[in-house]
Design a protein around this motif. Structure first.
Motif, short mmCIF file in Angstrom:
data_model
loop_
_atom_site.label_atom_id
_atom_site.label_comp_id
_atom_site.label_asym_id
_atom_site.label_seq_id
_atom_site.Cartn_x
_atom_site.Cartn_y
_atom_site.Cartn_z
N ASP A 1 -32.83 -41.19 16.51
CA ASP A 1 -31.65 -41.41 17.35
C ASP A 1 -31.68 -42.80 17.99
N GLY B 1 -30.78 -45.42 15.58
CA GLY B 1 -29.48 -45.29 14.93
C GLY B 1 -29.57 -44.85 13.48
N ILE B 2 -30.59 -44.07 13.14
CA ILE B 2 -30.80 -43.60 11.77
C ILE B 2 -30.31 -42.16 11.66
N GLU B 3 -29.29 -41.94 10.84
CA GLU B 3 -28.72 -40.59 10.73
C GLU B 3 -29.55 -39.69 9.82
N ARG B 4 -30.00 -40.24 8.67
CA ARG B 4 -30.76 -39.45 7.70
C ARG B 4 -31.89 -40.30 7.13
N GLU C 1 -30.16 -31.58 8.55
CA GLU C 1 -29.10 -32.58 8.43
C GLU C 1 -29.63 -34.00 8.60
N ARG C 2 -30.86 -34.15 9.13
CA ARG C 2 -31.45 -35.47 9.32
C ARG C 2 -32.37 -35.89 8.17
N ASP D 1 -33.29 -36.22 4.05
CA ASP D 1 -32.79 -36.28 2.69
C ASP D 1 -33.77 -35.57 1.77
#
Length: 276
Positions: free
Chosen positions: A99, A102-105, A127-128, A130
């Motif tokens: 968070d 700023g890394i979503e996945r 969801e975070r 891959d």
């Protein structure tokens, strides 16, 4: 002299390590290697080590990924909160690190305790994630009593010398130990510098973790890497994980516990083959 700076997200840097504050105020140290445009790969360590345990892999991995590695709370450059730690807290440390950056996945590769954290993330924050790689790890290492004994011994010992020898004996094959291989000596130095309160806190997280049933909920593509001669997280533990996580693949290397160190070429082939 160390110099630090702070950005708008409260992330500050010092030398080659950067730091974020977790939700409970603990400072988590991390480092990033690789170009900003590449997919993110998070590396998570074994107990008793720092993010330096991945040094042999960074040059190759950073050709393909933006590699984010970090120190567990209680270890390395991270702060050492008092008391027992929980796997839930260790998992949330990763989420809060992502968070803050700023890394979503991201892809996630965890070895040993890092593999416990990877399983937690696969269950609670799919969801975070891959792709997920779980190396030389387990879903359960109970019962509690041996861990309580280790915690007491670590806290009462005058230093980390005896504990370091225990770890090294569990991590490396006898010939490497007898030869005083330079890699073994690097890990000995890493162990001797570990804070004993931090080690006790992480032992408690392993002691209390039992993911044997819930890993059936993991939905992300998963690779499990086992060490055939691993006495810490036996190959049978990896086989159980691979049989429980839907669609998981299993690779067994002729290693003890630190597959990435003992068989770096074969380890990298498995990792890159799966992630790419």
């Amino acid at each position: 002299m160390l110099h630090s700076s702070t950005n708008k997200k409260g992330v500050f840097t010092m030398n080659e390590l950067n730091f974020v504050s977790a939700g409970d105020g603990a400072r988590i140290a991390y480092r990033i290697d690789g170009d900003a445009g590449k997919p993110v790969l998070v590396l998570s360590n074994s107990i008793g080590t720092t993010l330096r345990m991945w040094d042999m892999q960074i040059e190759r991995l950073s050709e393909h990924f933006r590699v984010l590695r970090y120190d567990f709370r209680g270890h390395g450059g991270s702060s050492v909160p008092a008391g027992a730690y929980s796997l839930d807290r260790l998992g949330r440390d990763v989420i809060e690190l992502l968070d803050a950056l700023g890394i979503e996945r991201a892809h996630f590769l965890g070895l040993s305790l890092g593999g416990f954290v990877g399983q937690w993330l696969g269950i609670h924050a799919p969801e975070r994630i891959d792709r997920l790689i779980l190396s030389n790890t387990s879903s359960y290492l109970g019962p509690a009593k041996p861990f309580d004994e280790r915690i007491a011994a670590v806290q009462q010992a005058p230093d980390m010398a005896e504990t370091a020898e225990m770890f090294l004996g569990n991590w490396f094959p006898a010939p490497m130990l007898a030869a005083k291989d330079p890699v073994v000596e690097e890990f000995r130095s890493m162990l001797l510098a570990i804070d004993r309160q931090g080690l006790a806190g992480l032992f408690a997280a392993v002691r209390d973790a039992d993911l044997r049933r819930t890993i059936a909920l993991i939905s992300r593509p998963t690779l499990v890497i086992a060490g055939r001669y691993d006495t810490v997280t036996a190959a049978s533990h990896s086989e159980l994980i691979a049989a429980t996580v839907p669609g998981a693949k299993l690779v067994v290397l002729p290693a003890v516990h630190l597959s990435n160190v003992e068989y770096p070429v074969e380890f990298m082939e498995a990792v890159l083959g799966f992630l790419r």
